[in-house]
Motif scaffolding. Structure first.
Motif, PDB file in Angstrom:
ATOM      1  N   LYS A 261       0.814  -1.225   0.000  1.00  0.00           N
ATOM      2  CA  LYS A 261       0.000   0.000   0.000  1.00  0.00           C
ATOM      3  C   LYS A 261       0.845   1.272   0.000  1.00  0.00           C
ATOM      4  N   ALA A 262       1.866   1.333   0.837  1.00  0.00           N
ATOM      5  CA  ALA A 262       2.680   2.556   0.936  1.00  0.00           C
ATOM      6  C   ALA A 262       3.337   2.882  -0.398  1.00  0.00           C
ATOM      7  N   THR A 263       3.869   1.862  -1.076  1.00  0.00           N
ATOM      8  CA  THR A 263       4.513   2.086  -2.377  1.00  0.00           C
ATOM      9  C   THR A 263       3.501   2.558  -3.405  1.00  0.00           C
ATOM     10  N   GLU A 264       2.332   1.935  -3.425  1.00  0.00           N
ATOM     11  CA  GLU A 264       1.287   2.329  -4.380  1.00  0.00           C
ATOM     12  C   GLU A 264       0.838   3.768  -4.139  1.00  0.00           C
ATOM     13  N   ASP A 265       0.630   4.139  -2.884  1.00  0.00           N
ATOM     14  CA  ASP A 265       0.205   5.511  -2.558  1.00  0.00           C
ATOM     15  C   ASP A 265       1.245   6.528  -3.018  1.00  0.00           C
ATOM     16  N   SER A 266       2.526   6.223  -2.768  1.00  0.00           N
ATOM     17  CA  SER A 266       3.601   7.134  -3.147  1.00  0.00           C
ATOM     18  C   SER A 266       3.682   7.299  -4.661  1.00  0.00           C
ATOM     19  N   LEU A 267       3.625   6.191  -5.388  1.00  0.00           N
ATOM     20  CA  LEU A 267       3.708   6.247  -6.850  1.00  0.00           C
ATOM     21  C   LEU A 267       2.500   6.963  -7.444  1.00  0.00           C
ATOM     22  N   ALA A 268       1.313   6.710  -6.881  1.00  0.00           N
ATOM     23  CA  ALA A 268       0.098   7.375  -7.381  1.00  0.00           C
ATOM     24  C   ALA A 268       0.182   8.880  -7.151  1.00  0.00           C
ATOM     25  N   SER A 708       0.018  -0.893   8.882  1.00  0.00           N
ATOM     26  CA  SER A 708       0.820  -0.184   9.890  1.00  0.00           C
ATOM     27  C   SER A 708       2.326  -0.411   9.749  1.00  0.00           C
ATOM     28  N   LYS A 709       2.746  -1.221   8.793  1.00  0.00           N
ATOM     29  CA  LYS A 709       4.165  -1.588   8.699  1.00  0.00           C
ATOM     30  C   LYS A 709       5.070  -0.372   8.484  1.00  0.00           C
ATOM     31  N   ALA A 710       4.692   0.510   7.542  1.00  0.00           N
ATOM     32  CA  ALA A 710       5.547   1.668   7.236  1.00  0.00           C
ATOM     33  C   ALA A 710       5.730   2.559   8.460  1.00  0.00           C
ATOM     34  N   THR A 711       4.647   2.787   9.203  1.00  0.00           N
ATOM     35  CA  THR A 711       4.736   3.624  10.405  1.00  0.00           C
ATOM     36  C   THR A 711       5.616   2.972  11.459  1.00  0.00           C
ATOM     37  N   PRO A 723      18.194   8.640  23.143  1.00  0.00           N
ATOM     38  CA  PRO A 723      18.838   8.214  24.390  1.00  0.00           C
ATOM     39  C   PRO A 723      17.809   7.548  25.304  1.00  0.00           C
ATOM     40  N   GLY A 724      18.275   6.972  26.385  1.00  0.00           N
ATOM     41  CA  GLY A 724      17.352   6.406  27.355  1.00  0.00           C
ATOM     42  C   GLY A 724      16.421   7.469  27.904  1.00  0.00           C
ATOM     43  N   HIS A 725      15.156   7.144  28.010  1.00  0.00           N
ATOM     44  CA  HIS A 725      14.180   8.131  28.507  1.00  0.00           C
ATOM     45  C   HIS A 725      13.022   7.381  29.151  1.00  0.00           C
ATOM     46  N   GLY A 726      12.539   7.913  30.263  1.00  0.00           N
ATOM     47  CA  GLY A 726      11.387   7.322  30.931  1.00  0.00           C
ATOM     48  C   GLY A 726      11.585   5.847  31.230  1.00  0.00           C
ATOM     49  N   ARG A 727      10.702   5.040  30.655  1.00  0.00           N
ATOM     50  CA  ARG A 727      10.737   3.602  30.918  1.00  0.00           C
ATOM     51  C   ARG A 727      11.658   2.842  29.963  1.00  0.00           C
ATOM     52  N   PHE A 728      12.314   3.562  29.028  1.00  0.00           N
ATOM     53  CA  PHE A 728      13.066   2.898  27.971  1.00  0.00           C
ATOM     54  C   PHE A 728      14.556   3.186  28.092  1.00  0.00           C
ATOM     55  N   SER A 729      15.345   2.124  28.094  1.00  0.00           N
ATOM     56  CA  SER A 729      16.799   2.277  28.140  1.00  0.00           C
ATOM     57  C   SER A 729      17.317   2.580  26.729  1.00  0.00           C
ATOM     58  N   PHE A 730      18.597   2.956  26.648  1.00  0.00           N
ATOM     59  CA  PHE A 730      19.194   3.311  25.358  1.00  0.00           C
ATOM     60  C   PHE A 730      19.207   2.114  24.415  1.00  0.00           C
ATOM     61  N   ARG A 731      19.437   0.914  24.936  1.00  0.00           N
ATOM     62  CA  ARG A 731      19.497  -0.296  24.105  1.00  0.00           C
ATOM     63  C   ARG A 731      18.194  -1.078  24.198  1.00  0.00           C
ATOM     64  N   HIS A 732      17.089  -0.385  24.285  1.00  0.00           N
ATOM     65  CA  HIS A 732      15.789  -1.055  24.343  1.00  0.00           C
ATOM     66  C   HIS A 732      15.589  -1.886  23.061  1.00  0.00           C
ATOM     67  N   PRO A 733      15.001  -3.066  23.163  1.00  0.00           N
ATOM     68  CA  PRO A 733      14.877  -3.968  21.990  1.00  0.00           C
ATOM     69  C   PRO A 733      13.789  -3.526  21.009  1.00  0.00           C
ATOM     70  N   TRP A 734      14.061  -2.451  20.265  1.00  0.00           N
ATOM     71  CA  TRP A 734      13.043  -1.925  19.340  1.00  0.00           C
ATOM     72  C   TRP A 734      12.734  -2.901  18.215  1.00  0.00           C
ATOM     73  N   ASN A 735      13.707  -3.709  17.809  1.00  0.00           N
ATOM     74  CA  ASN A 735      13.452  -4.678  16.726  1.00  0.00           C
ATOM     75  C   ASN A 735      12.363  -5.676  17.098  1.00  0.00           C
ATOM     76  N   GLN A 736      12.235  -5.960  18.389  1.00  0.00           N
ATOM     77  CA  GLN A 736      11.221  -6.919  18.824  1.00  0.00           C
ATOM     78  C   GLN A 736       9.812  -6.371  18.585  1.00  0.00           C
ATOM     79  N   TYR A 737       9.667  -5.057  18.641  1.00  0.00           N
ATOM     80  CA  TYR A 737       8.356  -4.456  18.342  1.00  0.00           C
ATOM     81  C   TYR A 737       7.969  -4.708  16.888  1.00  0.00           C
ATOM     82  N   LEU A 738       8.972  -4.703  16.003  1.00  0.00           N
ATOM     83  CA  LEU A 738       8.692  -4.984  14.592  1.00  0.00           C
ATOM     84  C   LEU A 738       8.259  -6.434  14.397  1.00  0.00           C
TER      85      LEU A 738
END
Length: 881
Positions: A261-268, A708-711, A723-738
């Motif tokens: 969808k994201a690619t189609e929207d951009s090209l259109a 929601s993949k592109a977002t 940087p680390g902020h609030g409940r999240f450390s600098f090396r928080h496992p963001w890839n796991q959210y993906l």
């Protein structure tokens, strides 16, 4: 002890150094292979890189030819800057950015001059204050307008340039005397840069966004056809007993369609800017391609459900007692699959060749006939219920794919009509008349009689003018309501707009305070430019752009100075030639590197700044004597701009990309829970006889999850910079959210297939003969739906509160038990096969949703472990291993 330590250090170095060198060489080889593959997959990428180098080489002539340089002066740099930021891969992208830049510069320049003259009336002391107020207000309002979806899609770059130009003209007017001349020079150089980009993009091996969208939509249909034809032969056809499907390439062919969808929207969006070219007119119906893409993805979701069910069957190794019944079902399914695949392949060919499809409808009719034939089949008396259900469910899932194909055919036929595809010879008629819809209406012709042109024009104006005013007022009201809703939905957007205005106001101080301005000179403009282009909505986005800009400027500046000293050795005549060669080579190589996915994701902006800075330093070195001083000033102002952005972004109501990603993943899980719990009550539960589901809000709650993949990718990329902020450390496992997002979307695909099937059932109004059997199935489905929904709700709460889930697994176990219970149900002797088929298919689709919930739970538990979520009290142990 010291000796031992020294020995250990030496041995460690000797054993580690060769491994590091070997690893680096291996990574370089992999990168070289990847780059070669990128160029081989689409040679146009190589040509585009060379085109960027060519455009910059052409622009550099304005530095080397005396009459041209003296006519434009130092403003020539804006032509170089324009080429770097405007030159896009496609013609539509270049046109979009070029025209946005030109019109935004013209409008903002005029407003900036007006602001200057208005502020000048207030006197010397009040002038900078008024200018600061104008900059703050215009920058804040323009920034907020970027959150309006329509403006974001088509004019986002134009709004950015508007803010930049207005700020530069307004604040620099305080120090520049010949403002009109300066504005004229900058507008001229920007026009030259845009014209160079457009000519290079359109006339030197052009890449048309419309053509790419056209091919992408056709290729997506081909991928679905590849799967269906492959499954028809390998699973339902003559090869069905030859082995498992594991590893077959066609099983993965349709996967990319789900995230197109994201690619189609951009090209259109880019295609709408392009002039008529080749087979495409200027007003080509690009929106219709998006409609085809939407129904294609819906069909891909049904195929995903079918593929998942078949994979489950292969793992279960079911035995067969009624071979004849199974073979008849398999034969019908083979025909359905092959004919549907042929229909989709025919539609892909129809789009690709821009011809009306002559056989797609016939193939679909044969597939539909085969689907009807399955319903008439009667199993033998010794057939087990489980065997009948498996065959019936498979056929029903395939029937849903056939039904989706009907929508695709309708969408492609609409495109054929709007784009005036070539009709087959036998379909041409001398005077075709399209009757008004309705089977009972008699043959008739609608004749439109036009009055004289003058009369129509006069009557039209008198009746049209009030309507135009009313329509304009209505649109303004709708826009005001939309803007209010955008601010109300997320007040942080209002704060971000004010933060941009604040940052630009702070930077303008460097123009108003004499010691600061004399210390940095006209290079102060780079601080303003940096703030406009670096300041992003999230802290991670600002950090990503700011650090990319800083390091790219430093590296490119150093290389540019080196290129200047090297070229100077060639003498006055050879210097510009060598500088052009350096610019061409570096720009082409850096542009090509932007096609590498890893660089595109994290350092695309940095590469753009590298090309810009190197080109400016290299070519301007031919005219500038105190190059070191100029480089130092520009680097200082860029650093000031980056620091201003970072401080404003991080310390004034910060918006963290990591926090937004965290909440988005939790919200997506909540949306699936909303659907399943709503379905459990409204359709399977006590309200099933009270009316249709049409208009129920929960039916669409999960739709945004599918796209929601592109977002998620964007937020995860920005979150890694924070940087680390609030409940999240600098090396928080963001890839796991993906990973959680990926399995959540897979589950959403199964829900989409379930929702589509239930919608079909509601429209068909099926009667029930075995009420007791239906009620038992409904009760089990209600439990499966409710418990799966509760599991998702628990997972959403677990992610949101960063606590281990204590009951999600229990809810899933109850849902799984209910799924097993359905398999043991036996219909009455008077139950029709159609009725059993409906119950079996609904149950199977819901069972697939339950099965998809398990990987989601596993992914969330892995996140809980990696991010060290808080464990429940009863789960704590003294010595956990």
């Amino acid at each position: 002890m010291d000796s031992a330590a020294g020995t250990n250090e030496k041995v460690g170095y000797n054993s580690w150094c060769p491994i590091l060198i070997s690893d680096s060489i291996q990574k370089l080889k992999e990168l070289a292979q990847k780059i070669r593959k990128i160029g081989k997959d689409d040679p146009r990428r190589v040509l585009h890189s060379l085109k960027v180098g060519l455009a910059l080489t052409l622009i550099s002539i304005f530095y080397y030819v005396n009459p041209l340089f003296h006519g434009l002066g130092a403003s020539t740099m804006w032509a170089v800057l324009t080429v770097v930021v405007v030159m896009e891969y496609t013609v539509g992208g270049t046109l979009s950015k070029g025209l946005n830049r030109a019109f935004a510069t013209l409008l903002a320049g005029a407003l900036g001059l007006g602001a200057h003259h208005l502020a000048a009336l207030a006197g010397d002391k009040a002038e900078p204050i008024l200018l600061g107020v104008f900059v703050f207000m215009l920058a804040a309002m323009a920034t907020f307008s970027r959150f309006v979806p329509e403006i974001k899609a088509r004019y986002d770059y134009g709004v950015t340039i508007f803010i930049l130009t207005f700020s530069l003209v307004a604040v620099s007017s305080y120090r520049v005397e010949e403002l009109i001349k300066l504005a004229h020079q900058r507008l001229s150089t920007i026009a030259i840069g845009v014209a160079t980009c457009l000519c290079t993009s359109m006339f030197v091996f052009p890449v048309w966004a419309g053509g790419d969208l056209h091919k992408l939509v056709a290729a997506n249909l081909d991928k679905l056809a590849c799967f269906l034809e492959g499954i028809g032969v390998e699973y339902f056809g003559e090869k069905m007993e030859s082995g498992s499907l594991e590893g077959k390439s066609f099983l993965q062919s349709y996967k990319t369609v789900l995230n197109s969808k994201a690619t189609e929207d951009s090209l259109a969006n880019f295609a709408r800017w392009e002039p008529g070219h080749g087979r495409f007119s200027f007003r080509h119906p690009w929106n219709q391609y998006l409609k085809i893409g939407a129904v294609t993805r819906q069909c891909a979701c049904s195929i995903e459900a079918l593929n998942a069910y078949i994979s489950t069957l292969e793992q279960s190794h079911q035995t067969t007692t009624d071979l004849e019944f199974k073979q008849k079902v398999q034969a019908a399914c083979a025909e359905m699959s092959k004919e549907t695949g042929k229909a989709l392949a025919e539609l892909a060919s129809s789009i690709r060749e821009m011809k009306w499809s002559s056989t797609a409808g016939k193939h679909l009719a044969m597939a539909t006939e085969a689907a009807c034939r399955v319903k008439a089949l009667v199993p033998a008396d010794n057939s087990t219920l489980q065997e009948v259900l498996i065959s019936a469910t498979t056929a029903s899932l395939l029937t849903e794919v056939v039904r989706c194909t009907n929508h695709i055919i309708a969408a492609v036929e609409e495109l054929s009509r709007l784009a005036e595809f070539k009709r087959p010879e036998h379909g041409r008629k001398a005077g075709a008349v399209k009757p008004i819809a309705g089977a009972e209406s008699p043959p008739h012709v609608v004749i439109i009689i036009e009055n004289a042109a003058g009369t129509n024009e006069k009557v039209g104006f008198n009746s049209w003018c009030p309507f135009l005013i009313f329509d304009s007022m209505q649109k303004l009201k709708e826009l005001a309501q939309k803007i209010r809703k955008i601010g109300k939905d997320d007040p942080r957007r209002v704060l971000h707009s004010l933060k941009v205005g604040l940052a630009l106001t702070l930077i303008s101080i460097f123009y108003y305070v004499k010691p600061l301005f004399h210390g940095l000179g006209t290079s102060t403009m780079w601080a303003v430019l940096t703030v406009v282009v670096v300041m992003e909505y999230t802290v991670g986005g600002t950090l990503s752009k700011g650090l990319n800009r800083a390091f790219a400027t430093l590296l490119a500046g150093a290389l540019g100075l080196g290129a200047h000293h090297l070229a100077a050795l060639a003498g006055d005549k050879g210097e510009p030639i060598l500088l052009d060669v350096f610019v061409f080579m570096l720009a082409a190589m850096a542009t090509f590197s932007r096609f590498v996915p890893e660089i595109k994701a994290r350092h695309d902006y940095g590469v753009t700044i590298f090309i810009l800075t190197f080109s400016l330093v290299a070519v301007s070195s031919y005219r500038v004597e105190e190059l070191i001083k100029l480089a130092y000033q520009r680097l200082s102002t860029v650093a000031i701009g980056v620091a201003t952005c970072l401080c404003t972004s991080m310390f004034v109501f910060p918006v963290w990309a990591g926090e937004d990603l965290h909440m988005l993943v939790a919200a997506n899980l909540e949306k699936l829970a909303c659907f399943l719990q709503g379905m459990g009550v409204e359709y399977f539960g006590e309200k099933i006889e009270r009316g249709s589901l049409e208009g129920k809000p929960f039916l669409r709650s999960y739709k945004t999850v599918l796209n929601s993949k592109a977002t998620e990718d964007s937020l995860a990329n920005f979150a890694r910079w924070e940087p680390g902020h609030g409940r999240f450390s600098f090396r928080h496992p963001w890839n796991q959210y993906l990973k959680i997002g990926a399995v959540t979307r897979q589950c959403a695909c199964s829900i989409e297939a379930l929702n589509a099937y239930i919608s079909t059932l509601e429209q068909s109004h099926q009667t029930t003969t075995d009420l007791e059997f239906k009620q038992k199935v409904q009760a089990a489905c209600a439990e499966m739906s409710n418990e799966s929904g509760k599991a998702f709700a628990e997972l959403a709460s677990s992610v949101r509160e960063m606590k281990w889930s204590s009951t999600a697994g229990k809810h899933l176990a109850v849902a799984t038990e209910a799924a097993c219970r359905v398999k043991a149900l036996v219909p009455a002797d008077n139950s029709t096969l159609q009725e059993v088929l409906i119950s079996a298919t609904t149950t199977s689709l819901l069972t697939e949703v339950v099965r998809c919930t398990n990987p989601v739970i596993a992914a969330v538990e892995e996140l809980s472990r990696l991010a060290e979520f808080k464990r429940p009290e009863h789960g704590r142990k003294a010595g956990a291993v």
